[in-house]
Motif scaffolding. Structure first.
Motif, PDB file in Angstrom:
ATOM      1  N   CYS A 163      93.887  61.917 -20.177  1.00 53.04           N
ATOM      2  CA  CYS A 163      92.868  62.386 -21.130  1.00 53.04           C
ATOM      3  C   CYS A 163      91.701  63.084 -20.446  1.00 53.04           C
ATOM      4  O   CYS A 163      90.982  63.842 -21.074  1.00 53.04           O
ATOM      5  N   CYS A 181      90.771  45.320 -20.332  1.00 55.43           N
ATOM      6  CA  CYS A 181      90.629  46.629 -19.674  1.00 55.43           C
ATOM      7  C   CYS A 181      89.164  46.922 -19.328  1.00 55.43           C
ATOM      8  O   CYS A 181      88.271  46.743 -20.172  1.00 55.43           O
ATOM      9  N   CYS A 183      87.179  58.554 -28.207  1.00 49.16           N
ATOM     10  CA  CYS A 183      88.573  58.863 -27.873  1.00 49.16           C
ATOM     11  C   CYS A 183      88.895  60.320 -28.154  1.00 49.16           C
ATOM     12  O   CYS A 183      88.307  60.952 -29.035  1.00 49.16           O
ATOM     13  N   THR A 184      89.868  60.857 -27.425  1.00 47.26           N
ATOM     14  CA  THR A 184      90.262  62.249 -27.627  1.00 47.26           C
ATOM     15  C   THR A 184      91.006  62.457 -28.956  1.00 47.26           C
ATOM     16  O   THR A 184      91.219  63.597 -29.358  1.00 47.26           O
ATOM     17  N   CYS A 203      95.655  47.190 -19.142  1.00 45.33           N
ATOM     18  CA  CYS A 203      96.050  48.226 -20.109  1.00 45.33           C
ATOM     19  C   CYS A 203      97.560  48.098 -20.298  1.00 45.33           C
ATOM     20  O   CYS A 203      98.353  48.668 -19.555  1.00 45.33           O
ATOM     21  N   CYS A 254      94.301  51.220 -28.889  1.00 42.99           N
ATOM     22  CA  CYS A 254      94.919  50.000 -28.337  1.00 42.99           C
ATOM     23  C   CYS A 254      94.249  48.756 -28.935  1.00 42.99           C
ATOM     24  O   CYS A 254      93.167  48.835 -29.514  1.00 42.99           O
ATOM     25  N   CYS A 266      99.334  59.779 -26.079  1.00 45.08           N
ATOM     26  CA  CYS A 266      98.730  58.561 -25.494  1.00 45.08           C
ATOM     27  C   CYS A 266      99.711  57.395 -25.657  1.00 45.08           C
ATOM     28  O   CYS A 266     100.490  57.356 -26.610  1.00 45.08           O
TER      29      CYS A 266
HETATM   30  S1  BJ8 Z   1      93.889  59.111 -26.296  1.00 49.06           S
HETATM   31  S2  BJ8 Z   1      94.039  57.298 -23.197  1.00 49.06           S
HETATM   32  S3  BJ8 Z   1      90.907  58.187 -24.728  1.00 49.06           S
HETATM   33  S4  BJ8 Z   1      93.008  55.656 -26.237  1.00 49.06           S
HETATM   34  S5  BJ8 Z   1      92.871  52.315 -20.638  1.00 49.06           S
HETATM   35  S6  BJ8 Z   1      91.020  51.462 -23.582  1.00 49.06           S
HETATM   36  S7  BJ8 Z   1      94.459  52.541 -23.807  1.00 49.06           S
HETATM   37  S8  BJ8 Z   1      93.588  49.369 -22.530  1.00 49.06           S
HETATM   38  S9  BJ8 Z   1      91.413  54.840 -23.012  1.00 49.06           S
HETATM   39 FE1  BJ8 Z   1      92.253  56.363 -24.249  1.00 49.06          FE
HETATM   40 FE2  BJ8 Z   1      92.127  57.716 -26.527  1.00 49.06          FE
HETATM   41 FE3  BJ8 Z   1      94.472  57.122 -25.395  1.00 49.06          FE
HETATM   42 FE4  BJ8 Z   1      92.935  58.943 -24.292  1.00 49.06          FE
HETATM   43 FE5  BJ8 Z   1      93.061  50.812 -24.128  1.00 49.06          FE
HETATM   44 FE6  BJ8 Z   1      94.399  51.358 -21.934  1.00 49.06          FE
HETATM   45 FE7  BJ8 Z   1      91.911  50.601 -21.749  1.00 49.06          FE
HETATM   46 FE8  BJ8 Z   1      92.485  52.965 -22.780  1.00 49.06          FE
END
Ligand code: BJ8
Length: 383
Positions: free
Chosen positions: A273, A79, A41-42, A335, A109, A302
């Motif tokens: 992202c 997702c 994740c970012t 999501c 999430c 996010c």
């Molecule tokens: S900062 S966008 S990289 S969590 S699309 S897995 S949120 S159910 S990818 Fe993400 Fe980090 Fe946030 Fe960026 Fe869950 Fe949604 Fe699937 Fe997601």
């Protein structure tokens, strides 16, 4: 509607094959016994593992290849990014997973959080507790978590991570992010110099370049060429200008971007992202490097944050900067957080900015390509 099969402009070739090249590079890294840390994740500051000399690789998987394997353990109604990532880890089909000495997740999430618990059965996993509120208390909690992460790395890899090494990495990453911003801002020109798909493939590809030293210069060289050709009169002509927001749009989700550009539009800005969202700078003057990292990273807008004002503020700014004609909100199926936020984004885009808005909900299969094509054609026609 036309079939997309664009020839890749020469400018973008260096990064086009980056993911594949990284698979080869990671094997070399392992042979030299350099630790490999896989991240999702970012929100995770790569500066920390980079400061101990580790190679840091992105593990978010974006293809449907391993989803059937994942669905043997995970619910189907989850997702696709989560299922794909778990599937690649389970089947060892992704060299980045295979070679990772440590996989790092974050409490973003619900689906990802629960998936990491299962991943820990067959991979060494460390989960960073990410606060879901961007308050001062949240920043302090995240700073503590980043210090705990540093300790985990030091213990596991029997090393010491100094503040000086972190600061060096902060400066390096700031330079890379500045270059990535500059590259994306070439699209603020109207007419746009190139297609959005080429720009985002370069941005995405650069994320797989594990040689962070010199990366800033390599990205700037691409931008220099685009700017030079633009001043010489090369551009793609006037087209409706689209901003894409929502879930990450790499890999199989690029079908939405292709559909927009095949049907006469140009994606001038990616707020998500994959694009602009993670590119704020870390304060290099802050004497507490972990405080500086926590402040930058926790501020990312996010949808797992509550409330998520920073996403709306960034969208507001980008719509003006890139002279956007319409917004496409890309939501990966199941999501919930991005899906719920569509109501807030729609309100901002239509009511405050006064431009058209649409939502596309999709997964990593190819089954809905025709339907997406038809919808994007209709959306672009009305701009
Ligand atoms: S900062 S966008 S990289 S969590 S699309 S897995 S949120 S159910 S990818 Fe993400 Fe980090 Fe946030 Fe960026 Fe869950 Fe949604 Fe699937 Fe997601």
């Amino acid at each position: 509607m036309v079939e997309l099969k664009k020839e890749l402009p020469e400018i973008f070739e260096e990064f086009a094959e980056q993911r594949k090249n990284s698979f080869l590079a990671i094997k070399e890294v392992k042979e030299k016994e350099i630790p490999v840390v896989g991240v999702f994740c970012t929100y995770l500051p790569r500066e920390i593992p980079n400061a101990m000399g580790a190679a840091v690789v992105g593990l978010c998987s974006v293809s449907d290849e391993t989803i059937p394997d994942a669905e043997k353990d995970l619910p189907r109604n989850l997702c696709p990014l989560i299922k794909s990532s778990y599937g690649f880890a389970k089947t060892d089909k992704c060299p980045f997973f295979y070679f990772s000495d440590l996989v790092v997740g974050e409490t973003t999430c619900d689906g990802k959080k629960k998936m990491y618990e299962m991943l820990a059965d067959f991979k060494p996993v460390h989960v960073v507790e990410l606060p879901n509120c961007q308050t001062e208390d949240g920043i302090q909690l995240y700073k503590k978590e980043l210090l705990r992460f540093k300790k985990v790395l030091e213990d596991k890899f029997e090393t010491t991570i100094t503040d000086e090494a972190i600061l060096h990495q902060i400066k390096l990453r700031n330079g890379i992010n500045k270059a990535l911003r500059r590259l994306q801002y070439v699209m603020a020109n109207d007419p746009a110099p190139v297609n959005g798909l080429d720009v985002i493939n370069t941005v995405y590809g650069s994320g797989f370049d594990i040689k962070t030293e010199g990366l800033e210069d390599r990205i700037n060289a691409v931008t220099d060429k685009i700017e030079k050709e633009y001043t010489e009169g090369k551009n793609i002509g006037k087209k409706p200008r689209i901003l894409v927001t929502g879930s990450p749009s790499g890999g199989a989700a690029l079908k939405v971007i292709r559909a927009i550009e095949d049907n006469g539009g140009v994606v001038v800005c990616f707020e998500n992202c994959t694009g602009m969202k993670p590119l704020a700078m870390v304060d290099e003057e802050n004497p507490d490097v972990y405080d500086a990292l926590a402040r930058k990273y926790l501020n990312i807008g996010c949808s797992c944050m509550s409330p998520n004002k920073n996403r709306l503020d960034l969208l507001d700014e980008l719509i003006d900067d890139f002279q956007v004609d319409g917004v496409v909100d890309l939501v990966l199926q199941a999501c919930h957080t991005y899906n719920v936020e569509t109501a807030l984004v729609k309100k901002l885009v239509k009511d405050k900015k006064g431009i058209p808005y649409t939502v596309v909900e999709t997964d990593y299969s190819q089954a809905d390509i025709e339907q997406i094509n038809t919808r994007m054609a209709a959306f672009i026609e009305m701009l």
